[in-house]
Design an enzyme around this catalytic site. Structure first.
Site, PDB file in Angstrom:
ATOM      1  N   GLU A   1       0.799  -1.268  -0.086  1.00  0.00           N
ATOM      2  CA  GLU A   1       0.091  -0.069   0.040  1.00  0.00           C
ATOM      3  C   GLU A   1       0.792   1.271   0.038  1.00  0.00           C
ATOM      4  O   GLU A   1       0.599   2.135  -0.677  1.00  0.00           O
ATOM      5  CB  GLU A   1      -1.000  -0.106   1.078  1.00  0.00           C
ATOM      6  CG  GLU A   1      -1.998  -0.901   1.061  1.00  0.00           C
ATOM      7  CD  GLU A   1      -1.810  -2.282   1.351  1.00  0.00           C
ATOM      8  OE1 GLU A   1      -0.474  -2.446   1.969  1.00  0.00           O
ATOM      9  OE2 GLU A   1      -2.620  -3.410   0.844  1.00  0.00           O
TER      10      GLU A   1
ATOM     11  N   HIS B   1     -11.142  -5.947   8.259  1.00  0.00           N
ATOM     12  CA  HIS B   1     -12.106  -5.580   6.956  1.00  0.00           C
ATOM     13  C   HIS B   1     -13.428  -4.956   7.091  1.00  0.00           C
ATOM     14  O   HIS B   1     -14.167  -5.055   6.374  1.00  0.00           O
ATOM     15  CB  HIS B   1     -12.233  -7.200   6.728  1.00  0.00           C
ATOM     16  CG  HIS B   1     -11.412  -7.969   6.033  1.00  0.00           C
ATOM     17  ND1 HIS B   1     -10.189  -8.343   6.547  1.00  0.00           N
ATOM     18  CD2 HIS B   1     -11.074  -8.340   4.582  1.00  0.00           C
ATOM     19  CE1 HIS B   1      -9.332  -9.148   5.914  1.00  0.00           C
ATOM     20  NE2 HIS B   1      -9.793  -8.969   4.558  1.00  0.00           N
TER      21      HIS B   1
END
Lengths: 373, 333
Positions: free
Chosen positions: B70, B139
């Site tokens: 990322e 998540h």
């Protein structure tokens, strides 16, 4: 070309005393360095002398309270001048915060570098106004990714890989042995290799990340590490401007054809990390003295004399450098302070209600003190 | 041309996921500098299929399946923006954005100010955020406060298909970096997408009119608030629902106007309440609408704990009952 076998010595064209080293192993590098005329080499020496005079004067200004901090590059001028001359006009350089010679080489004014350290500006200059010189990056290795992304953009633009070295663009990222430990440094290598980005990572291993030796950052040569990521890599004597030029030029020209590269320049931070640092607490004066005898400026001066350059020419460069540094001092002492609106004016490109509101609130607050008499 | 009837006649009904997909496709067709970057967004179309079909139409040089890193994605997007591109990044899940946090808050957000305006950062970071999907750890989070707190970023979150489409188009057209929080639990909720945007990227809108209590939220929470307003209506309480849409900057005028009309405000969010966007909303209403308030502004939030295992998410996430409990407490004053 750079070989896969582990090297025991960095690539070197000038020995520690400044005499030419001629071996079979360095023949290809000697050939590349032969592009540099005596005038070029004298100009490279001049840039190193100017950078050092600027650097020392800036250190004095900090000690006299005119700068909040100074970051010296003493001892690293040789690695930088080789890289500066290796880069072609169309190339873009992403510095860390100690690349003063590269900034000056590309046309950044001394006072613009000083502006960062006297607290007038974060960036100092506009990369749109200074040919291919991006601004300093203070969070270690973050720009390893910005430079890689920029190089990916060059590739997407089709501005590299045509085979014309005078036109194909490339990028250089500059950081050090400490930064090499950051995740962003490794991610930069991953992305550069994956997208075959036209970039060379130029890593000045100056042996100390503030107080921590390079052996703590890696027990394995950094250039070997880069090979593991799939990049071409080379190890060069960073205090040898000719070797730095030759190796970097070759790596850059390969990069602009889609082979990203990595140059580890073996050098030494002769000064403190910054003016807030005290190297006597973590390294010996013997070590410093050993590296002082390999000073890149002295080596280049010996080499120039061997080419027939007379002392007067070298003395003239010293004189010019002293005058430029003195002029920088005068400009620094005369420089004003930033305007309050600078806080708000550059945060967003498009209108932002919070900026408008707070700019007005500050103006009203300041006006509340009245015009006085 | 802007008549309501004409617009309604051309409206297309689609789920939020398709509204986002069509926004990306239209933006890429309109401007060749728009690039997509992210993990698994190529032939797979992303784990939520938001980029479905785009790799086939635009190819791998416009839809970049990136290495799984990322910080690398965001950091290289910054470099691409310096080169003149307009990267639109997909972060796979909310809890995976943190490896890129430094590149967002210290680099992307500050880059323009560091350059005294000489360099802009037209980068969009799409993040599927929030709970209600019963997923494993990391998540289901709501990280908006970190980004709303950071100068230089814009932070928005749509709740409807129309907003998902048009706010994404507007975010891509913005020359500033935009963190775009997508209510992943509502990806398959259908709605009309109108042929023209009806609000600006940073406008708050009244999603339902009412007179007794103002309910404020964003993204998936707006659906909870509308449900709570339905139930309250049946019980004789009229709730107004304000959809924040933009979390930075916040469009205060309609919020303050609503608070002044009703005198009672409940702010709801999935994120933990401590130092949250809801806290900022509550504080600003207290500053600007103090003399109109009949009750303290109340916050309904996720608990100040890590997001729990999925079996407990219904306990953690504010639902209509918890919102209505706060409505009752506001009305008790």
């Amino acid at each position: 070309m750079t070989g896969a076998a582990t090297a025991t010595e960095p690539i070197r064209l000038l020995d520690a005393e400044g005499a030419l080293v001629e071996t079979d192993a360095n023949a290809e590098w000697r050939e590349l360095a032969a592009q540099l005329t005596t005038d070029d080499r004298l100009a490279m020496h001049g840039e190193m002398v100017r950078t050092r005079a600027f650097d020392i004067e800036a250190g004095h200004l900090q000690r006299q309270g005119k700068l909040g901090l100074w970051v010296p590059s003493l001892g690293q001028e040789g690695a930088q001048v080789g890289a500066a001359w290796a880069a072609r006009d169309q190339d873009t350089l992403f510095p860390s915060y100690r690349e003063h010679l590269l900034a000056l080489h590309r046309g950044v004014e001394m006072r613009q570098i000083i502006d960062i350290f006297r607290g007038a500006s974060h960036g100092g200059w506009s990369p749109l106004e200074v040919r291919g010189m991006r601004i300093y990056s203070l969070v270690i290795a973050t720009h390893a990714l910005h430079s890689t992304g920029y190089a990916m953009g060059i590739r997407l633009d089709g501005a590299c890989g045509t085979g014309d070295e005078a036109v194909d663009e490339a990028v250089m990222a500059f950081y050090g042995d400490g930064a090499a430990s950051q995740g962003d440094a490794s991610e930069g290598l991953v992305f550069a290799a994956s997208y075959e980005a036209p970039i060379v990572f130029f890593v000045q291993n100056n042996k100390w990340a503030i107080s921590v030796p390079s052996s703590r950052q890696s027990r394995f040569p950094l250039h070997e590490r880069a090979r593991g990521f799939g990049l071409d890599a080379a190890w060069v004597d960073g205090n040898d401007p000719l070797a730095s030029f030759a190796v970097t030029r070759r790596m850059l020209d390969a990069a602009r054809q889609g082979r990203p590269g990595y140059v580890e320049a073996d050098t030494y931070r002769m000064g403190a990390h910054t003016t807030s640092d005290d190297p006597t607490r973590y390294r010996t004066s013997d070590e410093e003295e050993a590296w002082r005898r390999r000073d890149p400026i002295a080596r280049m001066a010996v080499h120039l004399r061997s080419l027939g350059v007379d002392d007067a020419a070298l003395a003239a460069q010293e004189q010019e450098a002293a005058e430029l540094a003195a002029d920088m001092r005068r400009q620094t002492l005369a420089a004003g302070t930033a305007a309050s609106d600078d806080i708000f004016d550059f945060v967003y490109a498009e209108p932002h209600p919070l900026m408008d509101e707070q700019r007005q609130a500050l103006a009203d607050f300041e006006a509340g003190f009245g015009s006085g008499s | 041309m802007s008549g309501q009837g004409a617009a309604a006649a051309q409206a297309t009904t689609m789920p939020i996921a398709k509204a986002l997909n069509s926004a990306l496709r239209e933006a890429m067709r309109a401007d060749e500098k728009v690039l997509l970057m992210g993990e698994d967004i190529g032939p797979l179309g992303g784990v939520f299929r938001i980029t479905e079909g785009l790799h086939a139409e635009f190819g791998g040089d416009r839809v970049l399946d990136t290495p799984l890193a990322e910080s690398g994605i965001i950091g290289t997007a910054i470099g691409l923006a310096m080169r003149g591109y307009r990267p639109v990044i997909e972060i796979q899940f909310d809890g995976f954005v943190y490896p890129g946090f430094d590149q967002i808050v210290s680099q992307l957000a500050k880059m323009r100010a560091r350059h005294r305006g000489a360099v802009s950062m037209p980068v969009v970071i799409r993040i599927p955020y929030g709970g209600h999907i019963g997923a494993v750890e990391h998540h289901q989070e709501s990280p908006e406060a970190y980004f709303a707190h950071t100068a230089g970023l814009r932070v928005v979150s749509p709740s409807t298909a129309n907003d998902a489409h048009w706010m994404l188009r507007q975010a891509i057209e913005s020359d500033d970096p935009v963190v775009f929080l997508e209510p992943k639990a509502k990806y398959w909720t259908k709605g009309e997408v109108l042929p023209e945007p009806t609000a600006g990227l940073h406008d708050a809108v009244v999603a339902r009119q009412g007179s007794d209590v103002t309910l404020i939220g964003h993204g998936a929470m707006v659906h909870v608030l509308l449900q709570a307003a339905e139930i309250a209506e049946a019980e004789g309480t009229s709730c107004e629902v304000v959809d924040l849409r933009s979390l930075s900057p916040i469009d205060w005028a309609p919020i303050i106007a609503s608070a002044e009309r009703t005198g009672r405000v409940v702010v709801a969010q999935e994120a933990p309440g401590h130092v949250s966007v809801g806290s900022e909303v509550a504080a600003t209403i207290a500053e600007r609408a103090f003399y109109s308030l009949e009750a303290p502004v109340l916050r309904v939030s996720g608990f100040d704990t890590p997001f729990p295992p999925a079996q407990l998410e219904a306990v953690y996430l504010p639902d209509a009952d918890r919102v209505l409990d706060a409505v009752d407490r506001a009305l008790a004053h």
